[in-house]
Design a protein around this motif. Structure first.
Motif, mmCIF file in Angstrom:
data_model
loop_
_atom_site.group_PDB
_atom_site.id
_atom_site.type_symbol
_atom_site.label_atom_id
_atom_site.label_comp_id
_atom_site.label_asym_id
_atom_site.label_seq_id
_atom_site.Cartn_x
_atom_site.Cartn_y
_atom_site.Cartn_z
ATOM 1 N N ALA A 1 0.797 -1.231 0.000
ATOM 2 C CA ALA A 1 0.000 0.000 0.000
ATOM 3 C C ALA A 1 0.823 1.271 0.000
ATOM 4 N N ARG A 2 0.238 2.313 -0.607
ATOM 5 C CA ARG A 2 0.767 3.661 -0.410
ATOM 6 C C ARG A 2 -0.067 4.364 0.654
ATOM 7 N N LYS A 3 -1.332 3.998 0.732
ATOM 8 C CA LYS A 3 -2.235 4.677 1.663
ATOM 9 C C LYS A 3 -3.195 3.652 2.272
ATOM 10 N N ILE A 4 -3.335 3.720 3.596
ATOM 11 C CA ILE A 4 -4.287 2.830 4.277
ATOM 12 C C ILE A 4 -5.225 3.727 5.086
ATOM 13 N N VAL A 5 -6.528 3.666 4.771
ATOM 14 C CA VAL A 5 -7.476 4.563 5.429
ATOM 15 C C VAL A 5 -8.485 3.740 6.231
ATOM 16 N N ALA A 6 -8.597 4.032 7.522
ATOM 17 C CA ALA A 6 -9.637 3.403 8.349
ATOM 18 C C ALA A 6 -10.946 4.123 8.030
ATOM 19 N N THR A 7 -11.956 3.371 7.551
ATOM 20 C CA THR A 7 -13.185 4.009 7.060
ATOM 21 C C THR A 7 -14.290 4.038 8.109
ATOM 22 N N GLY A 8 -14.152 3.234 9.186
ATOM 23 C CA GLY A 8 -15.204 3.195 10.200
ATOM 24 C C GLY A 8 -15.686 1.762 10.421
ATOM 25 N N HIS A 9 -16.959 1.633 10.777
ATOM 26 C CA HIS A 9 -17.491 0.326 11.194
ATOM 27 C C HIS A 9 -17.544 -0.693 10.035
ATOM 28 N N ALA A 10 -17.925 -1.911 10.358
ATOM 29 C CA ALA A 10 -17.989 -3.016 9.396
ATOM 30 C C ALA A 10 -18.718 -2.622 8.118
ATOM 31 N N GLY A 11 -18.107 -2.896 6.972
ATOM 32 C CA GLY A 11 -18.759 -2.647 5.674
ATOM 33 C C GLY A 11 -18.441 -1.291 5.072
ATOM 34 N N THR A 12 -17.857 -0.374 5.852
ATOM 35 C CA THR A 12 -17.628 0.982 5.315
ATOM 36 C C THR A 12 -16.469 1.013 4.316
ATOM 37 N N GLY A 13 -15.547 0.046 4.404
ATOM 38 C CA GLY A 13 -14.498 -0.043 3.377
ATOM 39 C C GLY A 13 -15.152 -0.291 2.030
#
Ligand code: NAD
Length: 298
Positions: A155-167
């Protein structure tokens, strides 16, 4: 040594798992396609004919599968990952699938005592090869942090999107925007040609102007302009029309569920479906350009 099991060694899974092997992990691969397994072996991944063998000793399991139905088949049931993987394994699904399936897999994994994240990616096969993908990771914050270590070599960027399924939610919206930009490149490239512009001259302008986009930089659908474009190889798939139609369909389904109007997405979805109906579903999604050029000259 940390053992990583990788399931789904296709266009994306092949270079992604190879980057984990390159980073020094013991990578055990599995795919239903013998051809995909042979290509993975060439890049330092050990392969196993059965899922059960591939999962032996797994500390982490990645899946990179075409659709939600494949993810359900691989994770669920008596012969699935949740039944067969070591209970302390961290499960990471990087396929692009519908939010409902992702939430279902989260629940099934957690009920069986596993840690699970949905972690779809953006960046295409060129980003997978160059280890410059963006990962959108949904799940419990502590589990997302644990997954980060294993995702980093790809990866170049890893973003935590929130709760289950938000990725998956982030990925579906992102890809909808990508396909609309691809349609803009398709129409723009043909119109520029018919107006007598040299394709390289026009691309050089658009790439530093307000017409710029990731699609223009990476998938520009004219041969000889962008190295990574499928147009250079007779539209052999880097991202197949079938998978693109699947993603556009996920966006349309989400639009229906939320009451959001998506006319541009619908138009691209129809063109992708037209490719499939013509028997061109395995070709690259950028072949929708041909519908801007009824005389066939792309
Ligand atoms: P692909 O079809 O090339 O690879 C998927 C692989 O999964 C195939 O090799 C297939 O044989 C394997 N598979 C299917 N069912 C299986 C099973 N039950 N067990 C083991 N293996 C199985 O697809 P891809 O282009 O690598 O895409 C994978 C996912 O990543 C898709 O969800 C796609 O939407 C997403 N994605 C693709 C791109 C791209 O540019 N290609 C970019 C970002 C995300």
């Amino acid at each position: 040594m940390t053992t990583i099991t990788w399931i789904g060694l296709g266009h994306m899974g092949n270079p992604m798992s190879a980057n984990l092997a390159k980073a020094g992990y013991d990578v055990r691969g599995h795919d239903v396609s013998a051809e995909a397994m042979a290509a993975a072996r060439d890049r330092g991944v050990q392969t196993f004919d059965t899922l059960e063998e591939a999962l032996q000793g797994a500390d982490v399991v990645f899946t990179m599968l075409p659709k939600g139905e494949h993810a359900r088949a691989v994770y669920l049931g008596d012969t699935g990952v949740i039944a067969l993987a070591p209970k302390d394994a961290l499960l990471i699904d990087s396929s692009t699938i519908d939010v409902e399936t992702a939430e279902h897999l989260h629940r099934a994994a957690e009920e069986a005592g596993f840690r699970f994240v949905d972690a779809p990616v953006s960046g295409g096969i060129s980003g997978a090869a160059a280890a410059t993908l963006t990962f959108m990771v949904g799940g419990k914050p502590d589990v997302v942090e644990q997954a980060r270590t294993f995702i980093e070599p790809m990866a170049r960027k890893i973003v935590a999107t929130g709760h289950a399924g938000t990725g998956q939610a982030a990925k579906i919206v992102n890809n909808m925007m990508l396909f609309i930009c691809l349609e803009a490149c398709a129409e723009g490239s043909v119109l520029a040609d018919r107006l007598g512009l040299d394709p390289q001259v026009f691309w050089d302008i658009a790439s530093v102007s307000s017409g710029n986009s990731w699609a223009l930089q990476t998938w520009y659908p004219v041969p000889g302009i962008v190295d990574s474009a499928a147009a250079n190889k007779n539209f052999e798939a880097t991202f197949s029309a079938v998978l693109a139609a699947k993603d556009a369909g996920l966006a349309l389904m989400a639009g229906e569920q939320t009451g959001v109007q998506l006319p541009a997405a619908r138009l691209v979805a129809e063109k992708l479906q037209q490719l499939i109906d013509e028997g061109l579903g395995d070709k690259d999604c950028s072949l929708i350009t041909k519908y801007a050029a009824p005389d066939g000259k792309i």
